[in-house]
Design an enzyme around this catalytic site. Structure first.
Site, PDB file in Angstrom:
ATOM      1  CG  HIS A 137      -9.878  81.051  33.286  1.00 52.23           C
ATOM      2  ND1 HIS A 137     -10.184  81.931  32.284  1.00 52.23           N
ATOM      3  CD2 HIS A 137      -8.798  81.571  33.924  1.00 52.23           C
ATOM      4  CE1 HIS A 137      -9.331  82.948  32.305  1.00 52.23           C
ATOM      5  NE2 HIS A 137      -8.463  82.744  33.294  1.00 52.23           N
TER       6      HIS A 137
ATOM      7  CB  CYS B 186     -12.366  57.765  23.601  1.00 55.60           C
ATOM      8  SG  CYS B 186     -13.117  59.377  23.307  1.00 55.60           S
TER       9      CYS B 186
ATOM     10  CB  THR C  15     -12.922  62.036  19.227  1.00 53.17           C
ATOM     11  OG1 THR C  15     -13.904  61.536  20.163  1.00 53.17           O
ATOM     12  CG2 THR C  15     -13.162  61.404  17.866  1.00 53.17           C
TER      13      THR C  15
ATOM     14  CG  HIS D 174     -11.634  82.360  36.894  1.00 50.18           C
ATOM     15  ND1 HIS D 174     -12.214  82.630  35.673  1.00 50.18           N
ATOM     16  CD2 HIS D 174     -10.517  83.120  36.954  1.00 50.18           C
ATOM     17  CE1 HIS D 174     -11.475  83.498  35.015  1.00 50.18           C
ATOM     18  NE2 HIS D 174     -10.428  83.818  35.777  1.00 50.18           N
TER      19      HIS D 174
ATOM     20  CG  ASP E 250     -12.536  54.031  23.582  1.00 52.11           C
ATOM     21  OD1 ASP E 250     -11.386  54.461  23.327  1.00 52.11           O
ATOM     22  OD2 ASP E 250     -13.516  54.281  22.850  1.00 52.11           O
TER      23      ASP E 250
HETATM   24  C1  RB5 Z   1     -14.900  54.204  19.342  1.00 56.28           C
HETATM   25  O1  RB5 Z   1     -15.060  53.734  18.065  1.00 56.28           O
HETATM   26  C2  RB5 Z   1     -15.079  55.706  19.375  1.00 56.28           C
HETATM   27  O2  RB5 Z   1     -16.406  56.018  19.101  1.00 56.28           O
HETATM   28  C3  RB5 Z   1     -14.648  56.227  20.716  1.00 56.28           C
HETATM   29  O3  RB5 Z   1     -13.306  55.939  20.910  1.00 56.28           O
HETATM   30  C4  RB5 Z   1     -14.810  57.699  20.970  1.00 56.28           C
HETATM   31  O4  RB5 Z   1     -14.010  58.479  20.122  1.00 56.28           O
HETATM   32  C5  RB5 Z   1     -16.161  58.232  21.111  1.00 56.28           C
HETATM   33  O5  RB5 Z   1     -16.406  59.426  21.264  1.00 56.28           O
END
Ligand code: RB5
Length: 149
Positions: A98, A65, A67, A133, A8
């Site tokens: 695994h 993304c 995170t 596994h 994203d």
């Molecule tokens: C976008 O703002 C953010 O929410 C997205 O990149 C992501 O980390 C969501 O889990």
């Protein structure tokens, strides 16, 4: 070896730097977007890359993304996908050995681009161990298919 890439807006730059790394290594990939830093909804892009992996059009997915968390949740909703958020070398190796993970997820605010390149290299070059596994991965598939285990 063919990879399906997606991100994203929160990881657009990380995806671009992973692409540069793959280009240097001559690894084939398709970029499923997004294609700018304009705000988008991460499930759509995670879904595009993950479903291409589930259809076996690509060997692995690399989906990012901010995170790594949201895209991993979206990818794991796709039948046949085992997506793992990886933040260090050990996780990238173990989720292949695994869990037979077929998608690696990373966060642009979590890993450096150098570490991301390293994690992708480890992920795509580590074999699944099978054996006990395989039984556990089969149980994951049973859960996915709505079976009681
Ligand atoms: C976008 O703002 C953010 O929410 C997205 O990149 C992501 O980390 C969501 O889990």
């Amino acid at each position: 070896m063919k990879l399906a890439l997606a991100a994203d807006h929160g990881a657009f730059e990380l995806k671009e730097s992973i692409k540069k790394h793959l280009d240097e290594k001559g690894i084939v990939y398709k970029d499923f977007g997004c294609f700018s830093k304009e705000s988008v909804d991460y499930p759509k892009f995670a879904y595009l890359a993950a479903s291409a992996v589930a259809k076996k059009e690509y060997d692995f997915g690399v989906i990012c993304c901010t995170t790594g968390l949201g895209v991993s949740m979206a990818a794991n909703k796709v039948h046949g996908i085992r997506a793992a958020v990886c933040t260090n070398e050990m996780l990238a190796e173990m989720t292949r050995r695994h869990n037979n993970a077929n998608v690696i997820c990373m966060g642009q605010n979590v890993v450096t681009s150098e570490l991301a390149d390293k994690l992708v290299d480890i992920f795509i070059s580590t074999e699944f161990e099978g054996g006990r596994h395989q039984r556990r991965v089969d149980l994951l598939t049973d859960i996915e298919n709505g079976k009681d285990i």
